[in-house]
Design an enzyme around this catalytic site. Structure first.
Site, PDB file in Angstrom:
ATOM      1  N   CYS A  23     -17.667 -31.965  40.190  1.00  0.00           N
ATOM      2  CA  CYS A  23     -17.175 -30.650  40.581  1.00  0.00           C
ATOM      3  C   CYS A  23     -17.939 -29.539  39.879  1.00  0.00           C
ATOM      4  O   CYS A  23     -17.649 -29.204  38.727  1.00  0.00           O
ATOM      5  CB  CYS A  23     -15.679 -30.568  40.247  1.00  0.00           C
ATOM      6  SG  CYS A  23     -14.981 -28.959  40.552  1.00  0.00           S
ATOM      7  N   CYS A  75     -16.012 -26.559  38.688  1.00  0.00           N
ATOM      8  CA  CYS A  75     -15.238 -26.790  37.458  1.00  0.00           C
ATOM      9  C   CYS A  75     -16.150 -26.743  36.238  1.00  0.00           C
ATOM     10  O   CYS A  75     -15.817 -26.117  35.233  1.00  0.00           O
ATOM     11  CB  CYS A  75     -14.576 -28.169  37.477  1.00  0.00           C
ATOM     12  SG  CYS A  75     -13.642 -28.521  38.966  1.00  0.00           S
ATOM     13  N   ASP A  76     -17.289 -27.455  36.302  1.00  0.00           N
ATOM     14  CA  ASP A  76     -18.056 -27.754  35.092  1.00  0.00           C
ATOM     15  C   ASP A  76     -19.412 -27.068  35.030  1.00  0.00           C
ATOM     16  O   ASP A  76     -20.072 -27.096  33.983  1.00  0.00           O
ATOM     17  CB  ASP A  76     -18.258 -29.277  34.990  1.00  0.00           C
ATOM     18  CG  ASP A  76     -16.925 -30.023  34.935  1.00  0.00           C
ATOM     19  OD1 ASP A  76     -15.979 -29.483  34.327  1.00  0.00           O
ATOM     20  OD2 ASP A  76     -16.831 -31.126  35.496  1.00  0.00           O
TER      21      ASP A  76
END
Lengths: 306, 306
Positions: free
Chosen positions: A134, A137-138
């Site tokens: 993701c 997200c990261d």
């Protein structure tokens, strides 16, 4: 004796939460069962720009929480447990879970799909230490670093373009010499100077001591091995439906997604499916929510039959 | 020469606005055409409690405006005009309107449905002067007054229950002796002391001098005429699809709704339909939005084909 409900909703993503909202607001005795995090896949979304009604966007986690609060306001009950089985039986469908067993007059399956694993050494060991599924997200963790994206579809290029905002270089590794992604995304990715393509290669191992530091690549043309130093690797090779507990229970397509008609009926009386677990779902939060509402309207009609 | 677009969206309700948001965000050259008010039928909703993401609810007008702003932020263009015709022709579909003609590579039909008219003397003349199609819009105007609701389905009873919060008495006039509405609604309506039923009767005239003051009723059993004094009358006898410009153009069901598959394809290449204009739509803002997003995802795939 098992506790019984008029409707059990399996899964707490946008499809399940919207189904739960509609069922609870219709004064049905409704239980939603989620095994992980309320909000489902949307909680992986750093910022959701395309859920209508939020012109400034909204974080995926917050959107999930708002939906949950709204459904709870109308009396939806929630259980954190893993559904292990479903045995359809007219108005006494058995839902088995890791916590308890339940009887439900009707069931909405909204268990979604999950990111497909590469299945190579290092993938599980280095998850969260450079291995990610993701980018939103990261991605920000890899500022000015070199990262790789594995895959050749829309998801892979979307991830690569997002990562190019942070990383110094984004290597897209694809096992073929041609992308599956849409033209617009391809044009955008090829115009982005930070994005480079490594064609005809597969990753055979993710390596690093405590954190990812390189990938071992094998050419799909001549089997030669090479090494690519990276600080992170984003695996974007697709999704798998969460339907392992449904083999032989409802009609599935060859990838395991549930086949429904346009009003979410599975063909098994009283059993409906909604959202990303469905064959041909557009796999967006808003389409999942729409599916969930449609399924709930049909459940209400189903339950009002004599 | 007609101005051309990659995608024209017909209708500015939740289906059209979400389709427009998705198309514009995908950097397609997109025009949305609305003949009335941006937001469509949802603007008649005083307060929307079941659009997920808004736990406190939101006014229908505001929800429509938020969706429009979000789509406009990504470059969606909007035209206020009435679409008068659609001539499918591969990637050169002709869309004729009251303002101008356009060519579109693809079209999403999201023109919705509208309240069905009773067709009796006084209905048009006294519209807004006691005649209404929307209890949530106009109900509060009839505090401590006697009102009538015409119809026997879910919509009629939903209107009646809502009106019972304001009116001193709500007379539900139905041409049969049995309701079509769902059991839950029937139970609730029959338990509400302010709601009374007038069975086997039709309204033949709405009367009043400047404002509604009585209804002329005819018995469907013995044709006897009676008069019912009311201050307002809410007509809830269903919806009609806005598809008169589509006769012979796309497949319609016998009520005139557009038949699609579960990914909003009409069967005519490049022509999609979304929302309340579709056969079998659950006719909710959230299901319309979901349809719109699905149609837009399919449009993007369609346009990326060679």
């Amino acid at each position: 004796m098992s506790k019984s409900y008029q409707i059990i909703v399996i899964g707490g993503g946008p499809a399940g939460l919207t189904a739960g909202l509609y069922c609870a607001r219709s004064e049905l005795d409704a239980l939603l069962i989620e095994r992980g995090v309320i909000g489902g896949q949307i909680t992986y979304a750093d910022w959701v720009e395309n859920f209508p009604g939020f012109p400034q966007g909204i974080s995926g986690i917050e959107l999930g929480q708002l939906m949950h609060r709204q459904a709870t306001n109308y009396g939806l009950q929630t259980l954190l447990a893993e559904v292990t089985g479903l045995v359809p039986h007219q108005r006494h469908n058995l839902v088995t879970t890791s916590e308890d067993d339940f009887i439900a007059e009707s069931v909405i399956i909204a268990s979604g799909s999950r990111f497909r694993k590469l299945g190579v050494p290092g993938e599980a060991e280095l998850l969260g230490k450079g291995v990610s599924y993701c980018a939103t997200c990261d991605g920000p963790l890899f500022k000015d670093k070199v990262v790789a994206v594995i895959g050749g579809g829309d998801a892979a290029l979307t991830e690569a373009l997002y990562l190019s905002k942070f990383a110094s270089s984004v290597k897209v590794i694809h096992r073929r010499s041609q992308l599956r992604a849409g033209d617009i995304l391809q044009r955008r990715a090829k115009m982005e100077p930070k994005v480079e393509f490594i064609w005809d290669a597969i990753v055979t191992q993710i390596e690093g001591d405590g954190a990812v530091n390189q990938l071992r690549l094998k050419s799909t043309k001549d089997d030669t091995i090479s090494v690519l130093p990276v600080a992170g690797v984003f695996i974007a090779i697709g999704l798998e439906p969460n339907t392992s507990y449904l083999q032989g229970v409802v009609p599935l397509d060859k990838e395991g997604y549930i086949i429904t008609n346009e009003v979410m009926e599975t063909g098994i009386s009283g059993i409906f499916a909604a959202g990303g677990v469905r064959h041909n779902s557009a796999r967006q939060a808003i389409t999942a929510s729409g599916d969930g509402a449609t399924a709930a309207v049909l459940v209400e009609r189903f339950l009002s039959l004599p």
